[in-house]
Design an enzyme around this catalytic site. Sequence first.
Site, PDB file in Angstrom:
ATOM      1  N   LYS A   1     -49.989 -14.181 -24.219  1.00 44.73           N
ATOM      2  CA  LYS A   1     -50.791 -14.706 -23.107  1.00 44.73           C
ATOM      3  C   LYS A   1     -51.843 -13.681 -22.656  1.00 44.73           C
ATOM      4  O   LYS A   1     -51.954 -12.617 -23.247  1.00 44.73           O
ATOM      5  CB  LYS A   1     -49.855 -15.115 -21.959  1.00 44.73           C
ATOM      6  CG  LYS A   1     -48.740 -16.101 -22.395  1.00 44.73           C
ATOM      7  CD  LYS A   1     -49.228 -17.520 -22.631  1.00 44.73           C
ATOM      8  CE  LYS A   1     -48.283 -18.388 -23.434  1.00 44.73           C
ATOM      9  NZ  LYS A   1     -47.073 -18.813 -22.773  1.00 44.73           N
TER      10      LYS A   1
HETATM   11  C1  LIG Z   1     -45.826 -19.676 -22.644  1.00 42.18           C
HETATM   12  C2  LIG Z   1     -45.715 -21.008 -21.994  1.00 42.18           C
HETATM   13  C3  LIG Z   1     -44.673 -21.347 -21.101  1.00 42.18           C
HETATM   14  C4  LIG Z   1     -43.445 -20.517 -20.884  1.00 42.18           C
HETATM   15  O1  LIG Z   1     -43.621 -19.226 -20.601  1.00 42.18           O
HETATM   16  P1  LIG Z   1     -42.519 -18.137 -20.981  1.00 42.18           P
HETATM   17  O2  LIG Z   1     -42.972 -16.956 -20.195  1.00 42.18           O
HETATM   18  O3  LIG Z   1     -42.584 -17.926 -22.462  1.00 42.18           O
HETATM   19  O4  LIG Z   1     -41.190 -18.643 -20.539  1.00 42.18           O
HETATM   20  C5  LIG Z   1     -44.734 -22.560 -20.454  1.00 42.18           C
HETATM   21  N1  LIG Z   1     -45.731 -23.425 -20.671  1.00 42.18           N
HETATM   22  C6  LIG Z   1     -46.723 -23.164 -21.543  1.00 42.18           C
HETATM   23  C7  LIG Z   1     -47.800 -24.169 -21.738  1.00 42.18           C
HETATM   24  C8  LIG Z   1     -46.724 -21.957 -22.253  1.00 42.18           C
HETATM   25  O5  LIG Z   1     -47.715 -21.720 -23.135  1.00 42.18           O
END
Ligand SMILES: *Cc1c(COP(=O)(O)O)cnc(C)c1O
Length: 396
Positions: free
Chosen positions: A195
């Site tokens: 991210k």
């Molecule tokens: C990465 C992601 C999540 C979850 O995040 P985590 O930190 O990996 O638990 C939820 N929704 C979307 C669209 C994501 O890309």
Amino acid sequence: MEKLAIHGGKPVRSHYLPYGRQWIDDEDVKAVTDVLKSDFLTTGPMISAFEKELAAYTGAQYAVTFSNGTAALHAACFAAGIAEGDEVITTSMTFAASANCVLYVGGQPVFADIDPATYNISPGSIEKNITKRTKAIIPVDFTGQPAAYDEITALANKYGLTIIEDAAHALGAKYKGKMVGSLSDMTMFSFHPVKHATTGEGGMITTNHRQYYEKLILFRNHGITRQQEQLTENHGPWYYEMKHLGFNYRMTDIQAALGVSQLKKLPSFIGLRKKYVSMYNKAFEKVESVIIPEQSKGTDSSWHLYVIKLQTDRLRASRREVFEALQKENIGVNVHYIPVHLHPYYKQKGYNKGLCPYAEELYESMITLPLFPAMTESDVKSVIKGVNKVVSYYLR
Ligand SMILES: *Cc1c(COP(=O)(O)O)cnc(C)c1O
């Protein structure tokens, strides 16, 4: 025509480029080691610093850290009061966590279809799916582009629904000049390594509502409070009460220190993502059979993912063959996402193919190209070269 690597030709890249990865520098390492030598390894000064900085950055009043983005979504569903029998509308073109969080609290996810132009949740499809049991909407800012919040907010107001924005892709994005994080009742960010900024694992909810903030704080710490005004009894200075069945969803100070250090670089991370996207757009806008991602007026994406759509009827190959050929060129393509309702777990709950035709159609023809700030311009050029090589080979 150049021989494809999948047919034994020379790959456009000598080493594999992943679709996403973190950027960690010496300052990040120092921030983490400083905490390791300090008094607090968890819930210390770095947690409040990280929360304060993210709230300031997004323009939200409150921010609450969590151990990961999925835990943050779970907490938001709890804070919104979603429970057994409630329906929550979300998109199927997302990671499973956007819908799983509804199941965690006993609710029922309802999948609205996407807008075929932007790939974001369609307000028209949301409205069609609203029933007496609908309690909330979880829009996802797919690839970093904010969903249609003017329309979604109007629906939420009309039907009395809570908006929990899944902004895992959209840290730093704007909608009509407003920062993501201050648009919805609650907004979730993820700090997974792919991210915009990372804490290893980590998540955050931003909100402008005091009542949500208090519930989020309770939920991430076993439902336990020490706040005098919330206690029903008082046995002494050691006394605390557990008011709800919460969880241990706390982020560590080690992670929060990394988060603070990463936020300093966020504007430059986003700047690099945007630069690479404009290189991709320019290269692909005239390539036959490749559709570049459309942006709606008023949205300013922070570009987590770059997704192209193939017009497979113009190619002598399926999406799968194109995908495998690109992999062999050492380009780490990916697919985001398999529609959530098509996973076996959801199918066994009664969700079927045909529920979201546009999301299903997109899934059949989409490919995610590598995009992350730590890649170089020459990496971007190699991806462009690889896509052109493979697509022109298969063009009818
Ligand atoms: C990465 C992601 C999540 C979850 O995040 P985590 O930190 O990996 O638990 C939820 N929704 C979307 C669209 C994501 O890309």
